[in-house]
Structures are given as structure tokens and as C-alpha cells.
Scaffold this active site. Structure first.
Site, PDB file in Angstrom:
ATOM      1  CG  ASP A 274      -0.387  -0.045   2.527  1.00  0.00           C
ATOM      2  OD1 ASP A 274       0.848  -0.168   2.626  1.00  0.00           O
ATOM      3  OD2 ASP A 274      -1.129   0.059   3.517  1.00  0.00           O
TER       4      ASP A 274
ATOM      5  CE1 TYR B  70       7.715   3.953   0.917  1.00  0.00           C
ATOM      6  CE2 TYR B  70       7.354   5.215  -1.086  1.00  0.00           C
ATOM      7  CZ  TYR B  70       8.071   4.266  -0.384  1.00  0.00           C
ATOM      8  OH  TYR B  70       9.133   3.634  -0.974  1.00  0.00           O
TER       9      TYR B  70
END
Length: 227
Positions: A69, A71
Site C-alpha cells: 500500500d 507510503y
């Protein structure tokens, strides 16, 4: 396609248009609209959620690098897996990626964490979950993004002579989606400092990718150029 997702390159339309009509995607849209109405910050900025599918058209995909996913720190995520915006401190995993590139290809380490030029060369930098709340990794993992990105992975696998780069156990689970034996699958531990020494360092995925492309008369990826 929905106006919310207008950033997606038109070449993806035959493969993804149906996904935008499904209930899970309508749920994601409602969630993102509600976040906007309630002034809730999400990363990346909504205009960049589909940046990977905007910069890398279906026709141009040569390589797929899967992330998990985005940052979750300020000014980092901009819609490309592992990439950070220009002038942002390079995160540890990306530092290790650059270290491996340098040692694999016997070249100087790359200094910019913005991987836009990889995307422009045909490297699809795809996170399997496309949004996240600040400071809360995995916070959008149950929205349904994986159903969408699985459809992207399957679409690319219909092409021949594609390199899929799977780092870490999460990405490697996506191998079950890949059926085309004309493509190359490269697997290694995640480049995170917690696992890079277990086999990411020395995996030589960058030279192996270019060797495969070269053998099939496909232009190689310049992993260090900023152009």
C-alpha cells in the site's frame, strides 16, 4: 469510466471499465467522496491514486513491480509503488532497491526517489491497495482495492514477454494470478531493512529483467536515468 477515475489511461478501458461498475468500486468511490467531504486526508492525493495506470499504458507495460500500500508519511506517496515525490527523503526500502541496482549493474547509486521515469519506460509500479490514511499503514486494506488491482494483474498477464517482480510474501501471493508461461516471474524477499538480507540483496532482478527483455528484442529499462 467514472469521473473519479479519469486519470486511468484509455488503453486500460477494455480491461477495467467493467470493474468501475461493480459494487466494490462504487463502495470505494463513496468512501473517498466521504473522506473529501469530511476533510479527511488520504494518501496519495486523489489526483494521483491511479498515477501508475496513467503513466504506464497497457500497451507499454514491460515490467510489473508490485507493492502493498502507499507510503503513509507526508508528501511521500504519489501513486507509484516504492516511489516518493522529488526532494523527499528516500525511504529505507527504496534505499535498498537502489543499493541492489548499483551492485547488480555495477553503476552509481541513483539519487532521486521519484520513479516516474521507470513508469514512462513501461514499468508498472502497482500497489495492491491504492490509498491509505496518514500514519496508518494498511488502513484501507479492507476497502476492496485488491479486487481491482488483481484485475489489473490479470490483464497484464494476457500479454506476452512481461516481467513480474514480486518482493516479499504479500506480493508473492499474487503469483497464483499469473498463468502465462511466456512471462517471467522474479521473486525475492522484501527490500525492507527487516528482510533485505534474506535474499533481496543479490537477487539481481534488474539485470535479469533486462536480459529477458533483450532476449525478446524489447528495449531494456534504464534503471538509473532520471529522464
Amino acid at each position: 469510466m467514472s469521473d473519479l477515475f479519469k486519470g486511468v489511461d484509455i488503453s486500460w478501458k477494455p480491461f477495467l471499465e467493467g470493474e468501475f461498475q461493480k459494487d466494490y468500486m462504487k463502495k470505494i468511490k463513496r468512501f473517498l467522496v466521504d473522506c473529501s467531504k469530511n476533510n479527511q486526508t488520504i494518501y496519495p492525493h486523489p489526483k494521483n491514486i491511479f498515477k501508475s495506470l496513467e503513466l504506464t499504458s497497457y500497451e507499454n507495460v514491460k515490467v510489473v513491480v508490485l507493492g502493498q500500500d502507499p507510503y503513509h508519511g507526508p508528501n511521500q506517496a504519489h501513486g507509484l509503488a516504492f516511489s516518493v515525490q522529488e526532494n523527499v527523503t528516500i525511504p529505507p526500502s527504496l534505499k535498498n532497491i537502489f543499493k541492489e541496482i548499483s551492485e547488480d549493474l555495477k553503476i552509481e547509486k541513483r539519487l532521486s526517489g521519484d520513479l516516474t521515469n521507470w513508469a514512462n519506460q513501461g514499468v508498472l509500479l502497482l500497489n495492491t491497495c491504492l490509498t491509505v490514511f496518514p500514519g496508518r499503514p494498511g488502513s484501507h486494506s479492507n476497502l476492496g482495492w485488491q479486487e481491482f488491482t488483481d484485475s489489473v494483474i490479470r490483464a497484464v498477464d494476457t500479454k506476452d514477454r512481461i516481467v513480474f517482480i514480486l518482493w516479499g510474501s504479500y506480493a508473492r501471493k499474487k503469483k497464483e494470478l499469473l498463468c502465462n508461461n511466456k512471462n517471467l516471474i522474479l521473486e525475492a524477499p522484501h527490500p525492507s531493512p527487516l528482510s533485505a538480507h534474506r535474499g533481496f540483496f543479490g537477487c539481481k532482478h534488474f539485470s535479469k529483467t533486462n536480459q529477458f527483455l533483450n532476449e525478446h528484442k524489447i528495449k531494456k529499462i534504464d534503471w538509473t536515468s532520471l529522464e
